[in-house]
Design a protein around this motif. Structure first.
Motif, PDB file in Angstrom:
ATOM      1  N   LYS A   7      15.225  -4.395   6.317  1.00 29.24           N
ATOM      2  CA  LYS A   7      14.817  -2.810   6.168  1.00 29.24           C
ATOM      3  C   LYS A   7      14.243  -2.670   4.647  1.00 29.24           C
ATOM      4  N   ALA A  11      10.301  -1.852   3.961  1.00 33.22           N
ATOM      5  CA  ALA A  11       9.796  -0.577   2.979  1.00 33.22           C
ATOM      6  C   ALA A  11       8.867  -1.027   1.793  1.00 33.22           C
ATOM      7  N   LYS A  14       5.564  -1.435   3.374  1.00 38.18           N
ATOM      8  CA  LYS A  14       4.957  -0.028   3.833  1.00 38.18           C
ATOM      9  C   LYS A  14       4.313   0.492   2.376  1.00 38.18           C
ATOM     10  N   ALA A  21       6.553   1.108  -5.964  1.00 33.50           N
ATOM     11  CA  ALA A  21       7.721   2.236  -5.742  1.00 33.50           C
ATOM     12  C   ALA A  21       8.933   1.402  -6.479  1.00 33.50           C
ATOM     13  N   GLN A  25      14.050   3.805  -5.075  1.00 30.31           N
ATOM     14  CA  GLN A  25      13.291   4.603  -3.876  1.00 30.31           C
ATOM     15  C   GLN A  25      13.286   3.754  -2.668  1.00 30.31           C
ATOM     16  N   ILE A  26      13.098   2.446  -2.809  1.00 29.38           N
ATOM     17  CA  ILE A  26      12.897   1.396  -1.562  1.00 29.38           C
ATOM     18  C   ILE A  26      14.438   1.372  -1.080  1.00 29.38           C
ATOM     19  N   THR A  28      16.778   3.603  -1.144  1.00 29.04           N
ATOM     20  CA  THR A  28      16.922   4.746  -0.349  1.00 29.04           C
ATOM     21  C   THR A  28      16.401   4.889   0.875  1.00 29.04           C
ATOM     22  N   MET A  29      15.101   4.231   1.060  1.00 28.87           N
ATOM     23  CA  MET A  29      14.377   4.239   2.196  1.00 28.87           C
ATOM     24  C   MET A  29      15.024   3.244   3.216  1.00 28.87           C
ATOM     25  N   GLY A 102       6.304   8.008  -0.535  1.00 31.50           N
ATOM     26  CA  GLY A 102       7.323   7.508   0.844  1.00 31.50           C
ATOM     27  C   GLY A 102       6.496   7.910   1.929  1.00 31.50           C
ATOM     28  N   LYS A 103       5.237   8.226   1.801  1.00 34.20           N
ATOM     29  CA  LYS A 103       4.575   8.631   3.017  1.00 34.20           C
ATOM     30  C   LYS A 103       3.187   8.263   3.143  1.00 34.20           C
TER      31      LYS A 103
END
Length: 103
Positions: A7, A11, A14, A21, A25-26, A28-29, A102-103
């Motif tokens: 995971k 992230a 990505k 990032a 942040q990561i 959380t993702m 995050g997108k």
DNA sequence: TTAATGACCTATC
DNA sequence: CGATAGGCCATTA
């Protein structure tokens, strides 16, 4: 266990080019905001070099960790500089402009 | 199995 | 506002 690392790697991978990032942040993702430490550990082992842009991962201050030093922290920052990532006089990434949404 | 460590973050003094 | 302590998760000894 391995799922957790995957995971985190997903992230990190990505993260778009020219953007950075933070561990939180990561984390959380990845699924849990408390994995910040695990994120650092995951990148520490870095089982897939060349696939995981560890240099795009910075702490919440936008500063690359010293432990990176896989050739010099300066090189790390320089590498990001080669991208479109902006840096300030403090040697920190301009999160306000390069922080991944995050997108 | 228990204890200690770590590329962190948040809260408190 | 600056510095210190604690806490979370996973891995290693």
């Amino acid at each position: 266990m391995e799922n957790t690392f995957e995971k985190i790697y997903q992230a990190v991978i990505k993260i778009p080019k020219g953007r950075v990032a933070t561990y939180g942040q990561i984390a959380t993702m990845a699924g849990n905001p408390r994995w910040s430490q695990i994120v650092g550990y995951a990148l520490h082992v870095n089982p897939k070099p060349g696939v995981i842009p560890c240099h795009r991962v910075v702490n919440r201050l936008g500063e690359v960790s010293q432990a990176f030093a896989f050739g010099g922290e300066n090189m790390q920052i320089k590498l990001l500089k080669e991208e479109v990532v902006k840096f300030d006089s403090d040697g920190r990434v301009v999160l306000s402009d390069c922080l991944w949404d995050g997108k």
